[in-house]
Enzyme design. Structure first.
Site, PDB file in Angstrom:
ATOM      1  N   TRP A 100      14.391 -44.920  19.435  1.00  0.00           N
ATOM      2  CA  TRP A 100      13.712 -43.614  19.499  1.00  0.00           C
ATOM      3  C   TRP A 100      14.714 -42.484  19.432  1.00  0.00           C
ATOM      4  O   TRP A 100      14.499 -41.474  18.744  1.00  0.00           O
ATOM      5  CB  TRP A 100      12.844 -43.514  20.750  1.00  0.00           C
ATOM      6  CG  TRP A 100      11.690 -44.470  20.745  1.00  0.00           C
ATOM      7  CD1 TRP A 100      11.465 -45.490  21.623  1.00  0.00           C
ATOM      8  CD2 TRP A 100      10.604 -44.512  19.803  1.00  0.00           C
ATOM      9  NE1 TRP A 100      10.314 -46.159  21.290  1.00  0.00           N
ATOM     10  CE2 TRP A 100       9.766 -45.585  20.180  1.00  0.00           C
ATOM     11  CE3 TRP A 100      10.263 -43.755  18.683  1.00  0.00           C
ATOM     12  CZ2 TRP A 100       8.595 -45.911  19.468  1.00  0.00           C
ATOM     13  CZ3 TRP A 100       9.103 -44.084  17.972  1.00  0.00           C
ATOM     14  CH2 TRP A 100       8.300 -45.142  18.369  1.00  0.00           C
ATOM     15  N   ASP A 169      13.487 -36.446  25.646  1.00  0.00           N
ATOM     16  CA  ASP A 169      12.298 -37.237  25.325  1.00  0.00           C
ATOM     17  C   ASP A 169      12.008 -38.085  26.562  1.00  0.00           C
ATOM     18  O   ASP A 169      12.753 -39.012  26.871  1.00  0.00           O
ATOM     19  CB  ASP A 169      12.582 -38.110  24.094  1.00  0.00           C
ATOM     20  CG  ASP A 169      11.437 -39.064  23.762  1.00  0.00           C
ATOM     21  OD1 ASP A 169      10.441 -39.104  24.505  1.00  0.00           O
ATOM     22  OD2 ASP A 169      11.561 -39.789  22.743  1.00  0.00           O
ATOM     23  N   LYS A 193       2.126 -43.499  27.518  1.00  0.00           N
ATOM     24  CA  LYS A 193       2.720 -44.465  28.444  1.00  0.00           C
ATOM     25  C   LYS A 193       2.293 -44.133  29.875  1.00  0.00           C
ATOM     26  O   LYS A 193       1.527 -44.858  30.460  1.00  0.00           O
ATOM     27  CB  LYS A 193       4.236 -44.511  28.291  1.00  0.00           C
ATOM     28  CG  LYS A 193       4.680 -45.387  27.119  1.00  0.00           C
ATOM     29  CD  LYS A 193       5.142 -44.615  25.936  1.00  0.00           C
ATOM     30  CE  LYS A 193       5.441 -45.506  24.732  1.00  0.00           C
ATOM     31  NZ  LYS A 193       6.099 -44.750  23.677  1.00  0.00           N
TER      32      LYS A 193
HETATM   33  C1  LIG Z   1       6.660 -44.444  22.445  1.00  0.00           C
HETATM   34  C2  LIG Z   1       7.828 -43.567  22.323  1.00  0.00           C
HETATM   35  C3  LIG Z   1       7.948 -42.616  21.289  1.00  0.00           C
HETATM   36  C4  LIG Z   1       6.934 -42.495  20.185  1.00  0.00           C
HETATM   37  O1  LIG Z   1       5.836 -41.775  20.548  1.00  0.00           O
HETATM   38  P1  LIG Z   1       4.701 -41.392  19.476  1.00  0.00           P
HETATM   39  O2  LIG Z   1       3.784 -40.583  20.308  1.00  0.00           O
HETATM   40  O3  LIG Z   1       4.120 -42.672  18.970  1.00  0.00           O
HETATM   41  O4  LIG Z   1       5.340 -40.609  18.389  1.00  0.00           O
HETATM   42  C5  LIG Z   1       9.051 -41.797  21.292  1.00  0.00           C
HETATM   43  N1  LIG Z   1      10.017 -41.895  22.228  1.00  0.00           N
HETATM   44  C6  LIG Z   1       9.946 -42.808  23.221  1.00  0.00           C
HETATM   45  C7  LIG Z   1      11.028 -42.884  24.238  1.00  0.00           C
HETATM   46  C8  LIG Z   1       8.855 -43.669  23.284  1.00  0.00           C
HETATM   47  O5  LIG Z   1       8.782 -44.582  24.265  1.00  0.00           O
END
Ligand SMILES: *Cc1c(COP(=O)(O)O)cnc(C)c1O
Length: 359
Positions: A100, A169, A193
């Site tokens: 990511w 993030d 999540k």
């Molecule tokens: C799941 C995840 C993403 C992706 O998220 P989307 O909403 O599908 O774009 C990005 N960064 C992390 C750390 C994630 O766990």
């Protein structure tokens, strides 16, 4: 309904009261005689949900008034490019701790070319640790980190001190542990999540870091557009926002972030203790960097051939979603806020029974 232990990495288990409230709102939104997906997003009742959701975020994370809170479609992945569009002028610094993080860096590179720099990476050992001892360039516009590496099961456990705005993030660990929001310039993530369902991302941004880039960029990518329009520049994803609202109410009822954090520490300890004790299994992440949310492990040396058998046995015991990501292999148990302690205990028991039958 069939009882399963849901360890999916995302989308994943959600609090059952949030699902129940979602069903009620789909049928009849707050006594309006219409479904939440049938009402006008400009109605008073919907505006109340938007305001309430923002208030919950502010309360639960103690977000100061000079930060704006946004709910936008497009997921975390859209934020990978919105961040550089809004903040990158002369230099953007990135910490590469997994796939990511790498994807976020790629978008900055597409926009800024050489202006995007990688400060450190843990790719040399398949992202099983978080790099340390690097220097954040003081001339960068921002420093981007991924606080929890969902695929590799590593996590940055402290709020870093950064000389430049820290952009994080937090898709997979937001609301799972206390954070000091004032240490960050911008926090974002997909909701699916810890705070709801896919279809909405949260953005917490300190307003004074915006408006500094000189290059023009599209209206819809500009955070200021969404700030001015209260996250309703275009039609908001009402159902995902409603589920987020209900999920945050649940977090509050658990004693807020400190309450869920305490349970998260207990759940993770129970599972890591078993991984460390059980001779058949071994953890993949460096101990100091182990994630509280995504627990990655593999068969220990000598037991590699048992992987398939364990997956099958776990399935028989009602475990769902414990197969590891293809880039790590083995197993991953995602134990987000809404994952009950009983599920973790059931997985530990399943590992112990498998040990008895296979030693
Ligand atoms: C799941 C995840 C993403 C992706 O998220 P989307 O909403 O599908 O774009 C990005 N960064 C992390 C750390 C994630 O766990």
């Amino acid at each position: 309904m069939k009882k399963v232990h849901n360890f999916n990495a995302g989308p994943c288990v959600l609090p059952s009261p949030a699902i129940a409230a979602g069903i009620d709102s789909l049928k009849d939104f707050r006594g309006s005689g219409m479904s939440v997906v049938e009402i006008s997003h400009r109605s008073k009742d919907w505006e109340a949900v938007m305001n309430e959701t923002e208030t919950l975020w502010r309360e639960l994370l103690d977000i100061p008034g000079n930060y704006k809170v946004l709910f936008l479609a497009g997921g975390a992945s859209l934020q990978f490019l919105m961040v550089p569009f809004n903040l990158l002028e002369k230099k953007a610094a990135y910490l590469e701790t997994g796939i990511w993080a790498k994807k976020a860096f790629k978008e900055a590179q597409i926009l800024g070319g050489d202006k995007a720099v990688k400060v450190a990476s843990s790719a040399d050992r398949n992202y099983t640790y978080v790099p340390k001892g690097y220097t954040i360039p003081a001339d960068a516009d921002y420093f981007h980190i991924t606080t929890n590496n969902t695929i590799y099961g590593t996590e940055i456990h402290t709020d870093l001190n950064s000389p430049v705005p820290l952009v994080a993030d937090m898709s997979s660990d937001v609301m799972s542990r206390p954070v000091d929001v004032t240490k960050y310039g911008l926090i974002y993530g997909g909701a699916q999540k810890n705070v709801g369902t896919a279809g909405v991302a949260f953005i917490i941004v300190r307003e004074d870091i915006l408006g500094k880039v000189t290059r023009p960029f599209p209206t819809i990518l500009d955070y200021r557009t969404h700030i001015q329009n209260g996250s309703m520049f275009n039609t908001p994803p009402v159902f995902p926002i409603l589920i987020m609202n209900e999920t945050l109410k649940w977090v509050k009822a658990q004693g807020g972030v400190p309450g869920v954090y305490k349970k998260n520490v207990e759940k993770a300890a129970a599972l890591y203790n078993e991984i460390d004790r059980n001779p058949l299994f071994t953890g993949t992440a460096e101990k100091a960097d182990r994630s509280l949310m995504n627990i990655c492990f593999v068969m220990n040396k000598g037991y590699e051939s048992k992987e398939e058998a364990f997956l099958n046995y776990a399935k028989e015991c009602g475990m769902v979603g414990i197969k590891g990501h293809r880039s790590v292999g083995g197993f991953r148990a995602s134990v987000y806020n809404a994952c009950p302690k009983e599920s973790v205990e059931a997985l530990v028991q399943c590992m112990q029974e498998f040990e008895k039958n296979n030693k």
